[in-house]
Motif scaffolding. Sequence first.
Motif, PDB file in Angstrom:
ATOM      1  N   ILE A  77       0.857  -1.187   0.000  1.00 49.73           N
ATOM      2  CA  ILE A  77       0.000   0.000   0.000  1.00 49.73           C
ATOM      3  C   ILE A  77       0.890   1.234   0.000  1.00 49.73           C
ATOM      4  N   GLU A  78       0.370   2.310  -0.538  1.00 50.31           N
ATOM      5  CA  GLU A  78       1.109   3.558  -0.579  1.00 50.31           C
ATOM      6  C   GLU A  78       0.774   4.383   0.654  1.00 50.31           C
ATOM      7  N   ASP A  79       1.827   4.864   1.361  1.00 48.28           N
ATOM      8  CA  ASP A  79       1.575   5.674   2.556  1.00 48.28           C
ATOM      9  C   ASP A  79       1.367   7.142   2.174  1.00 48.28           C
ATOM     10  N   ASP A  80       1.217   7.996   3.172  1.00 46.35           N
ATOM     11  CA  ASP A  80       0.937   9.421   2.945  1.00 46.35           C
ATOM     12  C   ASP A  80       2.041  10.132   2.160  1.00 46.35           C
ATOM     13  N   GLN A  81       3.256   9.636   2.246  1.00 45.54           N
ATOM     14  CA  GLN A  81       4.380  10.256   1.541  1.00 45.54           C
ATOM     15  C   GLN A  81       4.634   9.617   0.172  1.00 45.54           C
ATOM     16  N   GLY A  82       3.756   8.746  -0.274  1.00 41.78           N
ATOM     17  CA  GLY A  82       3.920   8.113  -1.582  1.00 41.78           C
ATOM     18  C   GLY A  82       4.867   6.926  -1.584  1.00 41.78           C
ATOM     19  N   VAL A  83       5.250   6.447  -0.394  1.00 40.60           N
ATOM     20  CA  VAL A  83       6.166   5.315  -0.285  1.00 40.60           C
ATOM     21  C   VAL A  83       5.348   4.022  -0.204  1.00 40.60           C
ATOM     22  N   MET A  84       5.719   3.037  -1.007  1.00 36.08           N
ATOM     23  CA  MET A  84       5.036   1.749  -0.970  1.00 36.08           C
ATOM     24  C   MET A  84       5.566   0.934   0.209  1.00 36.08           C
ATOM     25  N   ARG A  85       4.661   0.422   1.015  1.00 40.23           N
ATOM     26  CA  ARG A  85       5.014  -0.392   2.172  1.00 40.23           C
ATOM     27  C   ARG A  85       4.188  -1.664   2.148  1.00 40.23           C
ATOM     28  N   MET A  86       4.747  -2.697   2.771  1.00 39.71           N
ATOM     29  CA  MET A  86       4.015  -3.943   2.896  1.00 39.71           C
ATOM     30  C   MET A  86       3.337  -4.006   4.248  1.00 39.71           C
ATOM     31  N   GLY A  87       2.212  -4.684   4.292  1.00 39.83           N
ATOM     32  CA  GLY A  87       1.523  -4.890   5.545  1.00 39.83           C
ATOM     33  C   GLY A  87       0.598  -6.086   5.443  1.00 39.83           C
ATOM     34  N   GLU A  88       0.277  -6.641   6.593  1.00 36.00           N
ATOM     35  CA  GLU A  88      -0.595  -7.803   6.647  1.00 36.00           C
ATOM     36  C   GLU A  88      -2.025  -7.413   6.293  1.00 36.00           C
ATOM     37  N   ILE A  89      -2.686  -8.276   5.559  1.00 37.93           N
ATOM     38  CA  ILE A  89      -4.087  -8.077   5.208  1.00 37.93           C
ATOM     39  C   ILE A  89      -4.919  -8.694   6.318  1.00 37.93           C
ATOM     40  N   GLU A  90      -5.500  -7.842   7.141  1.00 34.95           N
ATOM     41  CA  GLU A  90      -6.317  -8.343   8.246  1.00 34.95           C
ATOM     42  C   GLU A  90      -7.594  -8.950   7.685  1.00 34.95           C
ATOM     43  N   GLY A  91      -7.913 -10.144   8.126  1.00 37.49           N
ATOM     44  CA  GLY A  91      -9.107 -10.824   7.650  1.00 37.49           C
ATOM     45  C   GLY A  91      -8.851 -11.748   6.479  1.00 37.49           C
ATOM     46  N   GLY A  92      -7.707 -11.626   5.825  1.00 39.31           N
ATOM     47  CA  GLY A  92      -7.357 -12.545   4.751  1.00 39.31           C
ATOM     48  C   GLY A  92      -8.008 -12.232   3.419  1.00 39.31           C
ATOM     49  N   PHE A  93      -8.104 -13.263   2.581  1.00 38.97           N
ATOM     50  CA  PHE A  93      -8.617 -13.137   1.222  1.00 38.97           C
ATOM     51  C   PHE A  93      -9.981 -13.794   1.096  1.00 38.97           C
ATOM     52  N   GLN A  94     -10.909 -13.132   0.434  1.00 41.96           N
ATOM     53  CA  GLN A  94     -12.180 -13.729   0.057  1.00 41.96           C
ATOM     54  C   GLN A  94     -12.011 -14.259  -1.364  1.00 41.96           C
ATOM     55  N   LEU A  95     -12.357 -15.511  -1.576  1.00 46.80           N
ATOM     56  CA  LEU A  95     -12.204 -16.147  -2.880  1.00 46.80           C
ATOM     57  C   LEU A  95     -13.557 -16.686  -3.326  1.00 46.80           C
ATOM     58  N   PRO A  96     -14.271 -15.921  -4.160  1.00 44.15           N
ATOM     59  CA  PRO A  96     -15.611 -16.350  -4.569  1.00 44.15           C
ATOM     60  C   PRO A  96     -15.567 -17.544  -5.526  1.00 44.15           C
ATOM     61  N   VAL A  97     -16.708 -18.196  -5.675  1.00 42.70           N
ATOM     62  CA  VAL A  97     -16.849 -19.293  -6.638  1.00 42.70           C
ATOM     63  C   VAL A  97     -16.445 -18.774  -8.013  1.00 42.70           C
ATOM     64  N   ASP A  98     -15.645 -19.551  -8.732  1.00 46.03           N
ATOM     65  CA  ASP A  98     -15.128 -19.209 -10.063  1.00 46.03           C
ATOM     66  C   ASP A  98     -14.256 -17.962 -10.061  1.00 46.03           C
ATOM     67  N   GLY A  99     -13.776 -17.544  -8.884  1.00 46.36           N
ATOM     68  CA  GLY A  99     -12.925 -16.369  -8.785  1.00 46.36           C
ATOM     69  C   GLY A  99     -11.465 -16.751  -8.710  1.00 46.36           C
ATOM     70  N   GLU A 100     -10.616 -15.746  -8.787  1.00 46.06           N
ATOM     71  CA  GLU A 100      -9.188 -15.958  -8.629  1.00 46.06           C
ATOM     72  C   GLU A 100      -8.572 -14.801  -7.868  1.00 46.06           C
ATOM     73  N   ILE A 101      -7.478 -15.105  -7.217  1.00 46.98           N
ATOM     74  CA  ILE A 101      -6.674 -14.104  -6.522  1.00 46.98           C
ATOM     75  C   ILE A 101      -5.290 -14.196  -7.129  1.00 46.98           C
ATOM     76  N   ILE A 102      -4.753 -13.072  -7.538  1.00 42.58           N
ATOM     77  CA  ILE A 102      -3.420 -13.055  -8.124  1.00 42.58           C
ATOM     78  C   ILE A 102      -2.457 -12.545  -7.068  1.00 42.58           C
ATOM     79  N   LEU A 103      -1.568 -13.410  -6.630  1.00 42.72           N
ATOM     80  CA  LEU A 103      -0.527 -13.029  -5.681  1.00 42.72           C
ATOM     81  C   LEU A 103       0.727 -12.781  -6.512  1.00 42.72           C
ATOM     82  N   ALA A 104       1.139 -11.507  -6.607  1.00 46.73           N
ATOM     83  CA  ALA A 104       2.228 -11.125  -7.492  1.00 46.73           C
ATOM     84  C   ALA A 104       3.136 -10.113  -6.814  1.00 46.73           C
ATOM     85  N   ARG A 105       4.368 -10.053  -7.297  1.00 46.49           N
ATOM     86  CA  ARG A 105       5.310  -9.075  -6.767  1.00 46.49           C
ATOM     87  C   ARG A 105       4.748  -7.676  -6.958  1.00 46.49           C
ATOM     88  N   GLY A 106       4.839  -6.871  -5.907  1.00 52.66           N
ATOM     89  CA  GLY A 106       4.310  -5.519  -5.942  1.00 52.66           C
ATOM     90  C   GLY A 106       2.838  -5.448  -5.569  1.00 52.66           C
TER      91      GLY A 106
END
Length: 175
Positions: A77-106
């Motif tokens: 995510i981008e912070d207030d100063q425009g710097v990209m930072r990593m952080g944990e996604i609270e609650g995880g991922f929702q994956l609907p029927v016939d859906g996909e989640i793309i886990l990719a660099r960046g």
Amino acid sequence: MIRKAFTAPLALAAALVTLPALACDGFEIHDGYARASHAMAQSGAAFMVIHNHGTEDCHITGARSDVAQRVELHTHIEDDQGVMRMGEIEGGFQLPVDGEIILARGGDHVMFLGLTRPLAQGDLVEVTFVFADGTEATVEVPVDNERQPADHGHSHGHSHSHSHSHSGGHSHSHD
């Protein structure tokens, strides 16, 4: 009397075998790989495309692996100063029927924190995904420290939603 003592454990074992092994029965990954930024890195990441070909939505709440002291579902995510930072996604991922989640660099990814061993080129890493109902799915991904981010030439519409409230501002690099 001895016969009864053995009957109860066998009946329990039979009942456990008949329980569904995985609530997200359509869970499937493609194009998975893991990497670390260098041989002595304390963190690494895994990337993949996760599909749900099942008949019910899946909710991935966490992950674990023996290659790290802690494993988190992360995003950039981008912070207030425009710097990209990593952080944990609270609650995880929702994956609907016939859906996909793309886990990719960046973007969204599985983060390995406190590596217990180097992620050596060609090794296999087991990642166990944990679902909201307590069931799990374990996958193996190869370590490919030489792989460069793919340019697919099109944008991906993520079919999941999650909160962008994150704990801490991790600034680990795995590019």
